[in-house]
Design a protein around this motif. Sequence first.
Motif, PDB file in Angstrom:
ATOM      1  N   CYS A 306       0.843  -1.192   0.000  1.00  0.00           N
ATOM      2  CA  CYS A 306       0.000   0.000   0.000  1.00  0.00           C
ATOM      3  C   CYS A 306       0.880   1.243   0.000  1.00  0.00           C
ATOM      4  O   CYS A 306       1.977   1.252   0.581  1.00  0.00           O
ATOM      5  CB  CYS A 306      -0.901   0.025   1.228  1.00  0.00           C
ATOM      6  N   ILE A 307       0.409   2.310  -0.613  1.00  0.00           N
ATOM      7  CA  ILE A 307       1.230   3.509  -0.727  1.00  0.00           C
ATOM      8  C   ILE A 307       1.493   4.147   0.641  1.00  0.00           C
ATOM      9  O   ILE A 307       2.564   4.714   0.878  1.00  0.00           O
ATOM     10  CB  ILE A 307       0.597   4.519  -1.712  1.00  0.00           C
ATOM     11  N   ASP A 308       0.531   4.028   1.597  1.00  0.00           N
ATOM     12  CA  ASP A 308       0.794   4.581   2.927  1.00  0.00           C
ATOM     13  C   ASP A 308       1.845   3.764   3.668  1.00  0.00           C
ATOM     14  O   ASP A 308       2.535   4.292   4.547  1.00  0.00           O
ATOM     15  CB  ASP A 308      -0.497   4.698   3.747  1.00  0.00           C
ATOM     16  N   HIS A 309       2.004   2.495   3.321  1.00  0.00           N
ATOM     17  CA  HIS A 309       3.099   1.694   3.877  1.00  0.00           C
ATOM     18  C   HIS A 309       4.415   2.136   3.248  1.00  0.00           C
ATOM     19  O   HIS A 309       5.420   2.323   3.932  1.00  0.00           O
ATOM     20  CB  HIS A 309       2.884   0.208   3.586  1.00  0.00           C
ATOM     21  N   GLU A 310       4.407   2.294   1.911  1.00  0.00           N
ATOM     22  CA  GLU A 310       5.637   2.619   1.197  1.00  0.00           C
ATOM     23  C   GLU A 310       6.215   3.960   1.622  1.00  0.00           C
ATOM     24  O   GLU A 310       7.428   4.107   1.784  1.00  0.00           O
ATOM     25  CB  GLU A 310       5.376   2.627  -0.314  1.00  0.00           C
ATOM     26  N   LEU A 311       5.346   4.957   1.827  1.00  0.00           N
ATOM     27  CA  LEU A 311       5.820   6.296   2.166  1.00  0.00           C
ATOM     28  C   LEU A 311       6.429   6.375   3.560  1.00  0.00           C
ATOM     29  O   LEU A 311       7.154   7.325   3.867  1.00  0.00           O
ATOM     30  CB  LEU A 311       4.671   7.303   2.056  1.00  0.00           C
ATOM     31  N   THR A 312       6.136   5.391   4.395  1.00  0.00           N
ATOM     32  CA  THR A 312       6.624   5.433   5.781  1.00  0.00           C
ATOM     33  C   THR A 312       7.556   4.274   6.095  1.00  0.00           C
ATOM     34  O   THR A 312       7.832   4.004   7.267  1.00  0.00           O
ATOM     35  CB  THR A 312       5.433   5.383   6.755  1.00  0.00           C
ATOM     36  N   GLY A 313       8.053   3.578   5.072  1.00  0.00           N
ATOM     37  CA  GLY A 313       8.938   2.444   5.322  1.00  0.00           C
ATOM     38  C   GLY A 313       8.260   1.338   6.111  1.00  0.00           C
ATOM     39  O   GLY A 313       8.921   0.568   6.807  1.00  0.00           O
ATOM     40  N   GLY A 314       6.950   1.265   6.001  1.00  0.00           N
ATOM     41  CA  GLY A 314       6.200   0.239   6.723  1.00  0.00           C
ATOM     42  C   GLY A 314       5.701   0.680   8.078  1.00  0.00           C
ATOM     43  O   GLY A 314       4.794   0.072   8.643  1.00  0.00           O
ATOM     44  N   SER A 315       6.278   1.760   8.625  1.00  0.00           N
ATOM     45  CA  SER A 315       5.847   2.219   9.955  1.00  0.00           C
ATOM     46  C   SER A 315       4.432   2.774   9.934  1.00  0.00           C
ATOM     47  O   SER A 315       3.754   2.801  10.964  1.00  0.00           O
ATOM     48  CB  SER A 315       6.812   3.288  10.478  1.00  0.00           C
ATOM     49  N   GLY A 316       3.975   3.229   8.773  1.00  0.00           N
ATOM     50  CA  GLY A 316       2.630   3.768   8.669  1.00  0.00           C
ATOM     51  C   GLY A 316       1.564   2.708   8.476  1.00  0.00           C
ATOM     52  O   GLY A 316       0.389   3.036   8.283  1.00  0.00           O
ATOM     53  N   ALA A 317       1.955   1.439   8.540  1.00  0.00           N
ATOM     54  CA  ALA A 317       0.988   0.342   8.388  1.00  0.00           C
ATOM     55  C   ALA A 317       0.273   0.144   9.724  1.00  0.00           C
ATOM     56  O   ALA A 317       0.441  -0.854  10.409  1.00  0.00           O
ATOM     57  CB  ALA A 317       1.706  -0.928   7.960  1.00  0.00           C
ATOM     58  N   VAL A 318      -0.540   1.142  10.095  1.00  0.00           N
ATOM     59  CA  VAL A 318      -1.103   1.168  11.442  1.00  0.00           C
ATOM     60  C   VAL A 318      -2.043  -0.004  11.677  1.00  0.00           C
ATOM     61  O   VAL A 318      -1.987  -0.652  12.714  1.00  0.00           O
ATOM     62  CB  VAL A 318      -1.831   2.512  11.689  1.00  0.00           C
ATOM     63  N   LEU A 319      -2.925  -0.287  10.725  1.00  0.00           N
ATOM     64  CA  LEU A 319      -3.851  -1.400  10.915  1.00  0.00           C
ATOM     65  C   LEU A 319      -3.093  -2.714  10.995  1.00  0.00           C
ATOM     66  O   LEU A 319      -3.397  -3.568  11.834  1.00  0.00           O
ATOM     67  CB  LEU A 319      -4.869  -1.445   9.782  1.00  0.00           C
ATOM     68  N   GLU A 320      -2.102  -2.891  10.150  1.00  0.00           N
ATOM     69  CA  GLU A 320      -1.275  -4.103  10.186  1.00  0.00           C
ATOM     70  C   GLU A 320      -0.648  -4.275  11.567  1.00  0.00           C
ATOM     71  O   GLU A 320      -0.693  -5.359  12.169  1.00  0.00           O
ATOM     72  CB  GLU A 320      -0.180  -4.008   9.119  1.00  0.00           C
ATOM     73  N   ASN A 321      -0.047  -3.192  12.080  1.00  0.00           N
ATOM     74  CA  ASN A 321       0.609  -3.275  13.382  1.00  0.00           C
ATOM     75  C   ASN A 321      -0.392  -3.460  14.507  1.00  0.00           C
ATOM     76  O   ASN A 321      -0.128  -4.181  15.482  1.00  0.00           O
ATOM     77  CB  ASN A 321       1.452  -2.019  13.621  1.00  0.00           C
ATOM     78  N   PHE A 322      -1.550  -2.829  14.387  1.00  0.00           N
ATOM     79  CA  PHE A 322      -2.589  -2.985  15.402  1.00  0.00           C
ATOM     80  C   PHE A 322      -3.027  -4.443  15.495  1.00  0.00           C
ATOM     81  O   PHE A 322      -3.188  -5.001  16.585  1.00  0.00           O
ATOM     82  CB  PHE A 322      -3.783  -2.092  15.061  1.00  0.00           C
ATOM     83  N   LEU A 323      -3.190  -5.083  14.349  1.00  0.00           N
ATOM     84  CA  LEU A 323      -3.624  -6.474  14.337  1.00  0.00           C
ATOM     85  C   LEU A 323      -2.535  -7.414  14.844  1.00  0.00           C
ATOM     86  O   LEU A 323      -2.822  -8.544  15.236  1.00  0.00           O
ATOM     87  CB  LEU A 323      -4.046  -6.873  12.926  1.00  0.00           C
ATOM     88  N   LYS A 324      -1.289  -6.953  14.847  1.00  0.00           N
ATOM     89  CA  LYS A 324      -0.198  -7.759  15.380  1.00  0.00           C
ATOM     90  C   LYS A 324      -0.004  -7.539  16.872  1.00  0.00           C
ATOM     91  O   LYS A 324       0.885  -8.135  17.472  1.00  0.00           O
ATOM     92  CB  LYS A 324       1.108  -7.444  14.649  1.00  0.00           C
ATOM     93  N   GLY A 325      -0.794  -6.663  17.467  1.00  0.00           N
ATOM     94  CA  GLY A 325      -0.696  -6.458  18.903  1.00  0.00           C
ATOM     95  C   GLY A 325      -0.477  -5.030  19.328  1.00  0.00           C
ATOM     96  O   GLY A 325      -0.346  -4.752  20.511  1.00  0.00           O
ATOM     97  N   GLY A 326      -0.418  -4.097  18.375  1.00  0.00           N
ATOM     98  CA  GLY A 326      -0.377  -2.686  18.720  1.00  0.00           C
ATOM     99  C   GLY A 326       0.984  -2.055  18.696  1.00  0.00           C
ATOM    100  O   GLY A 326       1.104  -0.846  18.904  1.00  0.00           O
ATOM    101  N   THR A 327       2.047  -2.830  18.460  1.00  0.00           N
ATOM    102  CA  THR A 327       3.385  -2.241  18.416  1.00  0.00           C
ATOM    103  C   THR A 327       3.653  -1.673  17.028  1.00  0.00           C
ATOM    104  O   THR A 327       3.100  -2.126  16.032  1.00  0.00           O
ATOM    105  CB  THR A 327       4.454  -3.292  18.739  1.00  0.00           C
ATOM    106  N   ILE A 328       4.533  -0.666  16.962  1.00  0.00           N
ATOM    107  CA  ILE A 328       4.915  -0.077  15.677  1.00  0.00           C
ATOM    108  C   ILE A 328       6.115  -0.843  15.149  1.00  0.00           C
ATOM    109  O   ILE A 328       7.198  -0.795  15.724  1.00  0.00           O
ATOM    110  CB  ILE A 328       5.239   1.420  15.833  1.00  0.00           C
ATOM    111  N   GLU A 329       5.905  -1.575  14.082  1.00  0.00           N
ATOM    112  CA  GLU A 329       6.955  -2.398  13.506  1.00  0.00           C
ATOM    113  C   GLU A 329       7.094  -2.059  12.021  1.00  0.00           C
ATOM    114  O   GLU A 329       6.229  -2.431  11.227  1.00  0.00           O
ATOM    115  CB  GLU A 329       6.634  -3.886  13.663  1.00  0.00           C
ATOM    116  N   PRO A 330       8.144  -1.377  11.634  1.00  0.00           N
ATOM    117  CA  PRO A 330       8.341  -1.136  10.202  1.00  0.00           C
ATOM    118  C   PRO A 330       8.574  -2.463   9.477  1.00  0.00           C
ATOM    119  O   PRO A 330       9.024  -3.440  10.080  1.00  0.00           O
ATOM    120  CB  PRO A 330       9.591  -0.248  10.156  1.00  0.00           C
ATOM    121  N   HIS A 331       8.240  -2.506   8.210  1.00  0.00           N
ATOM    122  CA  HIS A 331       8.505  -3.715   7.440  1.00  0.00           C
ATOM    123  C   HIS A 331       9.028  -3.330   6.067  1.00  0.00           C
ATOM    124  O   HIS A 331       8.838  -2.214   5.601  1.00  0.00           O
ATOM    125  CB  HIS A 331       7.245  -4.583   7.319  1.00  0.00           C
TER     126      HIS A 331
END
Length: 838
Positions: A306-331
């Motif tokens: 997703c472009i919001d993931h790409e622009l933030t190096g994965g750190s902006g993948a808020v829903l992805e990180n929320f579903l993984k437990g709420g931590t901010i994990e770039p990918h």
Amino acid sequence: MRPVSRHRHFWPITVAVTTIAVTMGSFPAYASWAQQFHDRPAQAATASGGVIDESKPHTHNDPATKNAISRAPQSADTADPTTLTQAVDHLGGVTAQRDEPDPTLVPTASPAARAAVPQDRYAMAGGCYALQSATTGKWVVRDGGGYGATGTSLTGALPFHFQATDLGTYLLFGPDKTYLGASTLARPNPHLNPSTMSDWTVTRTGSTFTFTLPAKKISLGRSSTGVLVNGTAAPFNLRLTSGCAAWPEVDVNVTGNPFAGTTPYQEVRGYLDAHTHGMAFEFLGGDVHCGRPWHPYGVAYALKDCIDHELTGGSGAVLENFLKGGTIEPHDTVGWPTFKDWPAPDSLTHEGTYYKWLERSWRGGQRILVNLLVENDQLCLLYPLKRNSCNDMDSIRLQASDMRKLERYIDAQSGGPGKGWYRIVTDPFQARQVINQGKLAVVMGIETSALFGCSSKLDVPQCTSASIDKQLDEVQALGVRQMELVNKFDNALAGVAGDTGTAAPLINAANFLETGSFWDMRKCPDGSDPEVHDKDQLALPSVAPQQDALFGAIAGLAVPIKLPLYASGPHCNARGLTNLGDHTIEEMAKRKMIFDPDHMSVVARKSSLDLAEKLKYPGVVSSHSWATPDAYPRIYELGGVVTPYAGDSAGFVEKWRKHLTWADPRYYFGFGYGADINGLGAQGNPRGADAPDKVTYPFTGLGGVTIDKQVSGKRTYDINVDGVAHYGLYPDWIEDLRKQGGQEIADDMARGAEAYLDMWERAVGVTNDACRDSRAIKAESVIKGIPIGTTVQNVLLKAGQPHTRLATAFTYCARNAAGTQVTRTVTFGPTGKVTKIS
């Protein structure tokens, strides 16, 4: 095609990410703060014998959640009613069925060798061809900055890989990896990237072919000097050649031809997935999910982040990180060709059903896929980024259309209409024929929160029985054959089980936005089974009066809606099946549609199964473990099917063992799974490279194919270390089941497709196998009275399901005039019509 500007997206995406981060970030804090009010951990038995502590936040990748017998909350009301004697009887019935003869499977024929001259406009897909002017006999070569029909021999002609984008449309991919493209201001020339200006519609006239861009009103012409120009469509001959550049694509890594049946109507073998979301790239507005199962221009366009993931190096993948437990994990945001961080079992917002991964699962033995069209309008509205309508039914229509487009796309890759392996089916007879052809039968279903717009606003239904009937007819015409009534929200049809953990407040708040009410969770009645209840919510101490606790105590959060704390659990949603819900199930049964009671509140599901029993309707499936232990035996007793959530392989083996004790011996038994992939459901984790009895590659799959490690671009997947990273690893996951559960679980999984077809046949009016079920036995005269020339379908509707259907013969149990049970055989000829009864 004009490249997308990243700067244009920067500010809206920044605002969106910030909003979501602040909002979602508050929920774990809320859950943690509220722990002090819990006086007991809500418990639900897991498949491994442990418990789920529902008072604690957990993620979709929590093994306790993934591997539980029921993902739905449980209480005393939902206890397993099976006695030890019944369990032993059920196990014995399954064992006896495994000992019965298996149908003969044969490999499908290999595709015919590619002809030197394409026989139609579909035959070029994936082939390497040269173009020859039909007027002058000259071959197309590079000519300066463009192309010209000036070559003198086939060997010197420019070879083009014909990459199908749809039926009869192609990209012409040159040996230098450019595309033959058109321009409005210049003659045809090489394009670096595919676009609508290089996506040619090919038409065959006689033995020649023309190339046009209808939307652009441009045709590939030829000047008097042989230069290719925009002009009157010039006729070309196509000739098979060599030297084409390899088209980039995901590998399947399954060798050997897929298996088929010896006749179109025999018993089938194959794996069953009754719950997957292949079109989820469109849901929640279309910008939550990253990637899609196909793209006309290939894998590099389909498997992008997703472009919001790409622009933030994965750190902006808020829903992805929320579903993984709420931590901010770039990918790593690169998909194709490296796939460093996604897909993965716990990467829930990235595409998992790319069509080549689906193909691997089919080639590895899968024969039924139930694809559920999915939407949630309020969660869609809450998510700031979107390109699609949030209306549930608009999204359902869009996704149904997408399924047809994918079917066309796979047909296009396979050489023409109807030639693909992905076949959407609408009845069990058609599905059986498709499977016995060696293809994948795809059933269209629905899982959405506001089915048919049947929301409830402050307990006022937003639909009527007439509007339900009209939309049932509409979705049936679309091809839908399996449906749930609820998903995440209460609606005008039924109450929901709810959610737990950190996601619960978000979903409950959205439930309020949708209905004007929070979930009506109350303490389950005294004496209720502790394993049967709905999802436990954040609660005040049990001394608090229930009527005060329900909405009186509110946690102060930086969210727009104040959330309730509930009385101490276990919790049961007081909202059950409504009159409109009752009406919907009755009308589904009239239309022979399959009903799935998953996600319903305990009281709603009990009422729905009461109704199914009253109607004597066997068209019931619990598709992904969102029912409770009291419901599963009832579904089996109706003649329905249960396919647990796939989850981890070890947990699934334990689920299978438990379900053997519920299997009703009066019905054919086979087992399947609900992957719930792309549906924000985590996939199976790996057991580890050092696990005992790990999967060894290559291994032999169903039907004798050889399955090796799957390769996607630069990434090689191994089930032992990668788990079910994507859908193509389900054959590997089933081999992992065999390693742990033995040949018995492999046999039961191979019988899953037949079990689903048998249930579906019963739903459309075919009576059960009388050899297993004495209630279904017919007089011998009924069998012997079947006219010669009767079709298979009419035999089934008249005589019921046979005990065996091997090759050309059906065997039946019947009762003769003396009252004795006898066996009779109905034999069919090559055209599928009765030739003999003996």
